[in-house]
Each structure stands twice: as structure tokens, then as C-alpha cells.
Write an enzyme that holds these catalytic residues in place. Structure first.
Site, short mmCIF file in Angstrom:
data_model
loop_
_atom_site.label_atom_id
_atom_site.label_comp_id
_atom_site.label_asym_id
_atom_site.label_seq_id
_atom_site.Cartn_x
_atom_site.Cartn_y
_atom_site.Cartn_z
N LYS A 20 0.80 -1.23 0.00
CA LYS A 20 0.00 0.00 0.00
C LYS A 20 0.83 1.27 0.00
O LYS A 20 0.51 2.26 0.67
CB LYS A 20 -0.98 0.00 1.19
CG LYS A 20 -1.84 -1.24 1.29
CD LYS A 20 -2.45 -1.66 -0.05
CE LYS A 20 -3.45 -0.64 -0.57
NZ LYS A 20 -3.97 -1.00 -1.93
N GLY A 22 1.91 2.43 -3.23
CA GLY A 22 1.87 2.88 -4.62
C GLY A 22 2.28 1.81 -5.61
O GLY A 22 2.59 2.11 -6.77
N THR A 23 2.26 0.56 -5.18
CA THR A 23 2.71 -0.55 -6.03
C THR A 23 1.91 -0.66 -7.32
O THR A 23 2.48 -0.79 -8.40
CB THR A 23 2.61 -1.88 -5.26
OG1 THR A 23 3.20 -1.75 -3.98
CG2 THR A 23 3.31 -2.99 -6.03
N THR A 24 0.61 -0.60 -7.20
CA THR A 24 -0.25 -0.77 -8.38
C THR A 24 0.00 0.35 -9.39
O THR A 24 0.05 0.10 -10.61
CB THR A 24 -1.73 -0.78 -7.97
OG1 THR A 24 -1.93 -1.79 -6.96
CG2 THR A 24 -2.63 -1.07 -9.16
N TRP A 25 0.15 1.55 -8.92
CA TRP A 25 0.44 2.70 -9.79
C TRP A 25 1.77 2.53 -10.49
O TRP A 25 1.88 2.73 -11.70
CB TRP A 25 0.42 3.97 -8.95
CG TRP A 25 0.52 5.25 -9.73
CD1 TRP A 25 0.22 5.45 -11.05
CD2 TRP A 25 0.94 6.53 -9.22
NE1 TRP A 25 0.43 6.76 -11.40
CE2 TRP A 25 0.86 7.44 -10.30
CE3 TRP A 25 1.34 6.97 -7.97
CZ2 TRP A 25 1.20 8.78 -10.14
CZ3 TRP A 25 1.68 8.31 -7.82
CH2 TRP A 25 1.60 9.20 -8.90
N HIS A 87 7.05 -7.77 -2.15
CA HIS A 87 6.95 -6.98 -0.92
C HIS A 87 8.02 -7.42 0.10
O HIS A 87 8.00 -6.96 1.24
CB HIS A 87 5.57 -7.13 -0.29
CG HIS A 87 4.47 -6.46 -1.06
ND1 HIS A 87 4.60 -5.20 -1.59
CD2 HIS A 87 3.21 -6.88 -1.39
CE1 HIS A 87 3.46 -4.86 -2.21
NE2 HIS A 87 2.62 -5.86 -2.10
N ARG A 109 6.32 5.49 0.78
CA ARG A 109 5.21 6.41 1.00
C ARG A 109 5.19 6.84 2.47
O ARG A 109 5.62 6.08 3.35
CB ARG A 109 3.88 5.71 0.65
CG ARG A 109 2.66 6.61 0.60
CD ARG A 109 1.43 5.80 0.24
NE ARG A 109 0.25 6.63 0.01
CZ ARG A 109 -0.97 6.16 -0.21
NH1 ARG A 109 -1.17 4.84 -0.23
NH2 ARG A 109 -1.98 6.97 -0.42
N TYR A 180 6.31 8.12 -3.26
CA TYR A 180 4.96 8.28 -3.81
C TYR A 180 4.60 9.76 -3.93
O TYR A 180 4.05 10.20 -4.95
CB TYR A 180 3.98 7.57 -2.88
CG TYR A 180 2.54 7.59 -3.33
CD1 TYR A 180 2.04 6.56 -4.12
CD2 TYR A 180 1.67 8.60 -2.94
CE1 TYR A 180 0.70 6.55 -4.51
CE2 TYR A 180 0.34 8.60 -3.33
CZ TYR A 180 -0.13 7.57 -4.12
OH TYR A 180 -1.45 7.59 -4.51
N GLY A 248 -5.71 7.27 -3.05
CA GLY A 248 -4.42 7.64 -3.61
C GLY A 248 -4.02 9.08 -3.35
O GLY A 248 -3.21 9.64 -4.07
#
Length: 286
Positions: A20, A22-25, A87, A109, A180, A248
Site C-alpha cells: 500500500k 503505490g505498487t499498483t500505480w 513486498h 510512502r 509516492y 491515492g
């Protein structure tokens, strides 16, 4: 199993992160950068596939069996560059990653935003794992205390971040450390930096044609969460695809925590990061 059996290629690109942050971004940005010559912008696989279906999670998506993450059928048959994420803490990475020429991109982040985002993500998953009669909602206060005291599945947050930070200073050609907040504040320069780090720099023509801005728009959280592929469906029975796109926003976490929690976390952050050269902005509730 991941640590024992994964054999990195020199061309592999691996996104590392604490959950959580910003991995997906970052997955979507990396995929778009590396594959921009293969697909016109209006035919990007990101329009039809969740980022986690395009950049595989190593410890679960490739080697894990606990959850049914998207996974490749034949790892060795994937074309180069292979895109992965993990991770796992830096000290626990497989030797083949550390000794090969593959490159690692780490995203960090602010811990206040991280703990709140992680809380809601896990809460959503637990509702699906447990039967309704067995589900007892963990309070944000209790979750914060666990996070604050380093009781996390992936280990203490600050040790995770500092491990990768120090490695980025020692091996700057091997590991790129990103924040992030910086990526949100100045996406253009950071997307350019990403492209240069992975050996796919933008040409002057691409820059003049707005390719960087197109990638930023495609991969924006606002755009990704509105795509039909990310609004419904699940990864196994535990994770809704939409749960990877919440807000986000920078600084939102502080507004959901008590003033005492915010002060304690800011103090802990200053204590843990003292002397490292790394810092995050101390966010207040004002």
C-alpha cells in the site's frame, strides 16, 4: 520458495515495496513505459487488464499457493524484460536478484497514508475470508498500534524502507528509490527518470508528441479506477480488483487518525530516519 528457486535474468525489472505504498500505480507506469512501442495508446493492455495481471507478484503470484494471484504458466518462457514485484525486505531478496544485473525499483510512502490505506485494504479482504458471523472488525486504533510497533506481515515498516534506501545509495545503478509523494507532485520528471533507469528513455520526438503525458494520464489512479476491468471482478475469493484503487491522495491518512496517533507516528519517523538522509514530510491535521 521464491527465495530458493527464483533465478533472475539480467534484463528483469522488479518493483519492490511495502504494501500500500503505490505498487499498483508503479506497476502500470512501468508496464506502459516498457511496452509503449508494442501497443498504440488506445490499445494498451492496461485498458483491458488489471496492473496485477500484467506485472506478476513473485512470492504469491509466481511461487505462492495461498492465494490465486494472476500467474504465468511458464516463467522461463516469458519474454524479456520480465516485469515482477515483491513486498519482501531487501535483506530477504534471493541471491540471484542481488548478484544479477536486474534492476529494482522501490516505491515508498509516508507511513501515515500507508497505515490507513493498508487498514482498509486488509479489512476488505478479511470480510471475504471470514464468514459474516466470524468477522470481527479490527479498529483503526488497534491496527495503528500494531503498525507502529512493527507487527506487520512484511516486517516493520521503517526497517523495510531503510533497507532499500541504503541499498539505493550503495548501488544507484541497480536500485532506484522513489517516493509516492514526489511522483504525485512531479510525474513528468519522475516518469522520465523511470524510463532512463530501465533503459527505455524517451526520445525528443516522443516528448514533443506528448507520449509522457499520455502515459501519465493512462496510468493515473483516477483513470485506472474508472476502467471497467478494475471496477468489478476479483483475484481469487479474497481480493476485489477495485480494492487496489481507493483514494491515492497525499495526506489523507492524517485526517483519519487521532492527533495523538499523528504526533506519535511523526516522532517515530524522525527517530527511525535520523542520520539516514531519508525523510518524509511530517503531515499534520491542520
Amino acid at each position: 520458495m521464491f527465495q530458493r528457486h527464483f533465478h533472475a535474468r539480467d534484463t528483469d525489472l522488479i518493483i519492490a515495496s511495502h504494501p500500500k505504498t503505490g505498487t499498483t500505480w508503479l506497476k502500470s507506469l512501468l508496464f506502459a513505459i516498457v511496452n509503449r512501442f508494442k501497443h498504440p495508446k488506445n490499445e494498451s493492455p492496461l485498458l483491458k487488464h488489471h496492473p496485477h495481471e500484467l506485472v506478476y507478484r513473485l512470492e504469491q503470484g509466481v511461487y505462492g499457493e495461498a492465494f490465486e494471484y494472476p500467474r504465468p504458466q511458464h516463467l522461463n518462457e516469458l519474454p524479456s524484460p520480465r516485469l515482477f514485484n515483491t513486498h519482501i525486505a531487501y535483506i530477504s531478496l534471493p541471491e540471484s536478484i542481488l548478484s544479477s544485473g536486474c534492476r529494482v525499483l522501490y516505491i515508498s510512502r509516508n507511513p501515515l497514508d500507508t497505515v490507513v490505506s493498508l487498514y482498509y485494504f486488509i479489512l476488505d479482504a478479511m470480510k471475504k475470508i471470514l464468514h459474516e458471523e466470524d468477522f470481527i472488525k479490527t479498529s483503526l486504533k488497534d491496527f495503528f498500534e500494531d503498525f507502529y510497533n512493527g507487527r506487520n506481515t512484511n516486517g516493520p515498516f521503517f526497517e523495510h524502507v531503510i533497507g532499500y534506501w541504503k541499498a539505493s545509495l550503495e548501488y544507484p545503478d541497480k536500485l532506484l528509490f522513489l517516493k509516492y509523494e514526489d511522483l504525485k507532485k512531479d510525474p513528468v520528471s519522475h516518469v522520465k527518470k523511470l524510463a532512463e533507469f530501465v533503459g527505455e528513455p524517451f526520445s525528443p520526438q516522443e516528448e514533443s508528441e506528448g507520449v509522457i503525458q499520455d502515459i501519465i494520464q493512462l496510468c493515473s489512479i483516477k483513470n485506472l479506477k474508472e476502467l471497467e476491468v478494475n471496477k468489478s471482478g476479483v483475484f481469487s475469493k479474497h481480493y476485489d480488483k477495485k480494492s487496489y484503487f481507493r483514494k491515492g491522495e497525499v495526506g489523507d491518512g492524517a485526517h483519519q487518525l487521532t492527533p495523538n496517533m499523528v504526533e506519535r507516528m511523526n516522532n517515530l519517523m524522525q527517530e527511525k530516519l535520523e542520520g539516514t538522509g531519508l525523510s518524509f514530510e511530517c503531515i499534520s491535521q491542520s
